[in-house]
Design a protein around this motif. Structure first.
Motif, PDB file in Angstrom:
ATOM      1  N   GLY A 271       1.457 -14.759   3.074  1.00 37.26           N
ATOM      2  CA  GLY A 271       1.437 -14.243   2.090  1.00 37.26           C
ATOM      3  C   GLY A 271       1.819 -13.016   1.656  1.00 37.26           C
ATOM      4  N   ILE A 272       1.228 -12.390   1.937  1.00 33.39           N
ATOM      5  CA  ILE A 272       1.527 -10.869   1.946  1.00 33.39           C
ATOM      6  C   ILE A 272       2.677 -10.214   2.842  1.00 33.39           C
ATOM      7  CG2 ILE A 272       0.622  -8.122   2.397  1.00 33.39           C
ATOM      8  CD1 ILE A 272      -2.035  -9.898   1.634  1.00 33.39           C
ATOM      9  N   ALA A 273       2.649 -11.515   4.497  1.00 35.56           N
ATOM     10  CA  ALA A 273       3.272 -10.817   5.160  1.00 35.56           C
ATOM     11  C   ALA A 273       4.924 -11.264   4.741  1.00 35.56           C
ATOM     12  CB  ALA A 273       3.351 -11.785   6.322  1.00 35.56           C
ATOM     13  N   GLN A 274       5.202 -12.513   3.810  1.00 37.07           N
ATOM     14  CA  GLN A 274       6.415 -12.828   2.927  1.00 37.07           C
ATOM     15  C   GLN A 274       6.987 -12.076   1.681  1.00 37.07           C
ATOM     16  OE1 GLN A 274       4.607 -17.070   2.431  1.00 37.07           O
ATOM     17  NE2 GLN A 274       6.221 -17.857   3.437  1.00 37.07           N
ATOM     18  N   LEU A 275       5.669 -11.474   1.285  1.00 38.00           N
ATOM     19  CA  LEU A 275       5.656 -11.031   0.159  1.00 38.00           C
ATOM     20  C   LEU A 275       6.676  -9.491   0.606  1.00 38.00           C
ATOM     21  CD1 LEU A 275       5.861 -10.726  -2.801  1.00 38.00           C
ATOM     22  CD2 LEU A 275       3.821  -9.964  -2.976  1.00 38.00           C
ATOM     23  N   SER A 276       6.610  -9.290   1.478  1.00 33.33           N
ATOM     24  CA  SER A 276       6.308  -7.704   2.878  1.00 33.33           C
ATOM     25  C   SER A 276       7.966  -8.002   2.848  1.00 33.33           C
ATOM     26  CB  SER A 276       5.509  -7.081   3.191  1.00 33.33           C
ATOM     27  OG  SER A 276       3.964  -7.365   2.810  1.00 33.33           O
TER      28      SER A 276
ATOM     29  N   GLN B 199      13.783  -5.895   1.363  1.00 31.69           N
ATOM     30  CA  GLN B 199      14.954  -6.301   1.563  1.00 31.69           C
ATOM     31  C   GLN B 199      15.542  -6.284   0.190  1.00 31.69           C
ATOM     32  OE1 GLN B 199      14.702 -10.746   1.564  1.00 31.69           O
ATOM     33  NE2 GLN B 199      15.062 -10.403   3.707  1.00 31.69           N
ATOM     34  N   GLU B 200      14.437  -5.286  -1.345  1.00 33.36           N
ATOM     35  CA  GLU B 200      14.594  -4.835  -2.244  1.00 33.36           C
ATOM     36  C   GLU B 200      14.780  -3.561  -1.971  1.00 33.36           C
ATOM     37  OE1 GLU B 200      12.362  -5.910  -4.648  1.00 33.36           O
ATOM     38  OE2 GLU B 200      12.231  -8.631  -4.670  1.00 33.36           O
ATOM     39  N   GLY B 201      14.386  -2.854  -0.882  1.00 34.80           N
ATOM     40  CA  GLY B 201      14.164  -1.415  -1.342  1.00 34.80           C
ATOM     41  C   GLY B 201      12.613  -0.502  -0.891  1.00 34.80           C
ATOM     42  N   PHE B 202      13.058   0.807  -0.609  1.00 35.67           N
ATOM     43  CA  PHE B 202      11.987   1.286   0.088  1.00 35.67           C
ATOM     44  C   PHE B 202      11.539   1.461  -0.928  1.00 35.67           C
ATOM     45  CE2 PHE B 202       9.718   5.055   1.605  1.00 35.67           C
ATOM     46  CZ  PHE B 202       9.530   5.414   2.324  1.00 35.67           C
ATOM     47  N   ILE B 203      11.404   1.548  -2.507  1.00 35.58           N
ATOM     48  CA  ILE B 203      10.815   1.652  -3.525  1.00 35.58           C
ATOM     49  C   ILE B 203       9.999   0.808  -3.922  1.00 35.58           C
ATOM     50  CG2 ILE B 203      10.505   2.376  -6.358  1.00 35.58           C
ATOM     51  CD1 ILE B 203      11.135   4.607  -4.783  1.00 35.58           C
ATOM     52  N   ALA B 204      10.456  -0.415  -3.772  1.00 34.47           N
ATOM     53  CA  ALA B 204       9.729  -1.727  -3.888  1.00 34.47           C
ATOM     54  C   ALA B 204       8.752  -2.209  -2.890  1.00 34.47           C
ATOM     55  CB  ALA B 204      11.254  -3.466  -3.433  1.00 34.47           C
ATOM     56  N   LEU B 205       8.888  -1.539  -1.455  1.00 35.95           N
ATOM     57  CA  LEU B 205       8.150  -2.025  -0.554  1.00 35.95           C
ATOM     58  C   LEU B 205       6.703  -0.519  -0.876  1.00 35.95           C
ATOM     59  CD1 LEU B 205       7.719  -3.027   2.422  1.00 35.95           C
ATOM     60  CD2 LEU B 205       8.514  -1.593   3.057  1.00 35.95           C
ATOM     61  N   LEU B 206       7.399   0.254  -1.229  1.00 37.50           N
ATOM     62  CA  LEU B 206       6.142   1.449  -1.728  1.00 37.50           C
ATOM     63  C   LEU B 206       5.168   0.921  -3.072  1.00 37.50           C
ATOM     64  CD1 LEU B 206       7.623   5.197  -1.739  1.00 37.50           C
ATOM     65  CD2 LEU B 206       5.532   3.727   0.290  1.00 37.50           C
ATOM     66  N   SER B 207       5.262   0.307  -3.625  1.00 37.55           N
ATOM     67  CA  SER B 207       4.997  -0.558  -4.510  1.00 37.55           C
ATOM     68  C   SER B 207       4.215  -1.761  -4.769  1.00 37.55           C
ATOM     69  CB  SER B 207       6.304  -1.466  -6.068  1.00 37.55           C
ATOM     70  OG  SER B 207       6.551  -0.138  -6.575  1.00 37.55           O
ATOM     71  N   LEU B 208       4.663  -2.491  -3.486  1.00 38.26           N
ATOM     72  CA  LEU B 208       4.087  -3.004  -2.976  1.00 38.26           C
ATOM     73  C   LEU B 208       2.822  -2.869  -1.750  1.00 38.26           C
ATOM     74  CD1 LEU B 208       3.384  -6.126  -2.253  1.00 38.26           C
ATOM     75  CD2 LEU B 208       4.686  -6.194  -0.523  1.00 38.26           C
TER      76      LEU B 208
ATOM     77  N   LEU C  80       1.951   5.081  -6.094  1.00 39.00           N
ATOM     78  CA  LEU C  80       1.944   4.489  -6.830  1.00 39.00           C
ATOM     79  C   LEU C  80       2.455   5.493  -8.458  1.00 39.00           C
ATOM     80  CD1 LEU C  80       2.866   2.788  -9.121  1.00 39.00           C
ATOM     81  CD2 LEU C  80       1.041   2.702 -10.098  1.00 39.00           C
ATOM     82  N   ALA C  81       2.623   6.857  -7.823  1.00 38.82           N
ATOM     83  CA  ALA C  81       2.674   8.035  -8.437  1.00 38.82           C
ATOM     84  C   ALA C  81       4.205   8.766  -8.440  1.00 38.82           C
ATOM     85  CB  ALA C  81       1.296   9.078  -8.233  1.00 38.82           C
ATOM     86  N   CYS C  82       4.086   8.283  -6.670  1.00 37.24           N
ATOM     87  CA  CYS C  82       5.236   8.922  -6.099  1.00 37.24           C
ATOM     88  C   CYS C  82       6.563   7.504  -6.721  1.00 37.24           C
ATOM     89  CB  CYS C  82       5.420   9.045  -4.665  1.00 37.24           C
ATOM     90  SG  CYS C  82       4.403   9.816  -3.964  1.00 37.24           S
ATOM     91  N   VAL C  83       6.010   6.966  -7.071  1.00 34.06           N
ATOM     92  CA  VAL C  83       7.555   5.338  -7.149  1.00 34.06           C
ATOM     93  C   VAL C  83       7.954   6.452  -8.765  1.00 34.06           C
ATOM     94  CG1 VAL C  83       7.684   3.343  -7.393  1.00 34.06           C
ATOM     95  CG2 VAL C  83       6.273   3.853  -5.483  1.00 34.06           C
TER      96      VAL C  83
END
Length: 361
Positions: A263-268, A273-282, A32-35
């Motif tokens: 649900g976690i797979a769907q959210l992932s 699709q939103e980008g690398f930053i969104a994936l790191l946040s998840l 999260l600090a990296c994000v």
């Protein structure tokens, strides 16, 4: 054998059991600090006092008598100092009566409200909006708004003399106006202008060809500040996880808000699709969840093993393997019940699978 786990001292076993969840928590902080260090933005009202800018018609707030200008102070006995606090408290209490205290014209007022669970995750909503005016993000070239004189950056103050707050209310008011000429009062720099435009029905409601949004502020923290903000955010997340778990036993939290592996797979997939930053946040969110859940005092989990060792320390003797097996079996059954619940939730959120469940129709 001397090298086996059970041959180690209780202190050594505690360190081994605690190491896994601790690494999950540390990973969440680092990721999260990296994000955050890449820069972030937030709605300007999120850290402001929860003063009501508008109440949607026929909403739970309207039925409870909440008015524009009221400032909400507590939700269910918990103090809310910002809009972020308010949204968290309301979103986690869908379809349940909740007591509110607010200040109206300097006097305290108490009322009850029942948030409506919205969406596939049943997020609680009472229908109140913050006191901020929407900003025009962009104007569709050659469309109605451009012809009327709208420009990106304009702040929309009112429509037909009625004050507008948030982009959501802007869309509602334009749709309600229909294909009739409307007067839009805007702020452009130091100027206040009245622009006339006639919305056109595009099949999903009347529109004027512009994209409004709620005002945001952006920031890019330094490395140390990013770590500090990450720690603070993860502490907030941890508190929310504990409250959610406690709410499952008290009935304050809807089980519909839980997600399982599907649900976690769907959210992932959505985050990817939103980008690398969104994936790191998840990734950070999942890691802190895993770390906290693993520390729960439920046998089978690391926290359960630590609890058993603590009980043995209090009793000043080790329990027999038969007793430990029974405790672990009880914990296993609890986890299986939870797993069945969250997987069922996941499946009911898939429309074609839900149609195969006659009791859901």
């Amino acid at each position: 054998q001397p090298d086996e786990f059970l041959s180690k001292t209780k202190w050594q076993r505690f360190q081994i059991l605690f190491a896994g969840p601790a690494m999950n928590i540390i990973l969440a902080i680092v990721v999260l600090a990296c994000v955050l260090s890449q820069g972030a933005e937030m709605f300007i009202y999120m850290d402001q006092p929860p003063v009501i800018g508008a109440v949607l018609p026929d909403s739970p707030a309207a039925q409870a008598g909440i008015r524009r200008g009221d400032q909400i102070q507590t939700v269910g006995g918990r103090t809310v100092r910002t809009w972020e606090d308010l949204l968290i408290e309301i979103s986690t209490r869908p379809n349940r009566d909740v007591g509110l205290t607010l200040v109206r014209d300097g006097s305290p007022v108490s009322t009850m409200v029942r948030p409506v669970g919205e969406g596939k995750y049943e997020i609680g909503n009472i229908g109140v909006l913050p006191d901020v005016n929407p900003v025009v993000d962009s104007v569709v070239p050659g469309d109605i708004a451009e012809s009327a004189g709208f420009k990106a950056g304009d702040v929309v103050l009112a429509i037909n003399g009625e004050r507008v707050v948030t982009s959501e209310l802007f869309r509602r008011m334009v749709t309600a106006n229909g294909e009739r000429e409307a007067t839009f009062t805007i702020q452009r720099g130091s100027q206040q202008l009245d622009l006339r435009a006639t919305p056109k029905d595009r099949g999903d409601g009347a529109k004027v060809g512009l994209y409004p949004s709620n005002p945001r502020k952006s920031f890019t923290p330094g490395p140390l500040e990013a770590v500090q903000m990450s720690i603070e955010q993860n502490i907030k997340s941890s508190g929310l996880i504990f409250r959610t778990l406690a709410g499952l036993f008290t009935g304050a939290t809807s089980v519909r808000q839980l997600q399982g592996p599907v649900g976690i797979a769907q959210l992932s997939g959505e985050s990817a699709q939103e980008g690398f930053i969104a994936l790191l946040s998840l990734m950070a969110m999942l890691s802190i969840n895993l770390g906290i859940l693993n520390l729960m005092p439920v046998p089978v989990l690391d926290g359960g093993h630590i609890l058993i060792m603590a009980l043995e320390g209090i009793a000043r003797r080790d329990f027999s393997m038969a007793v430990k097996e029974k405790m672990l079996l009880a914990g296993f059954l609890v986890l299986m019940m939870l797993m069945v619940t969250v997987i069922y939730n996941d499946l009911t959120r898939i429309s074609w699978l839900e149609r195969l469940m006659p009791w859901r129709n």
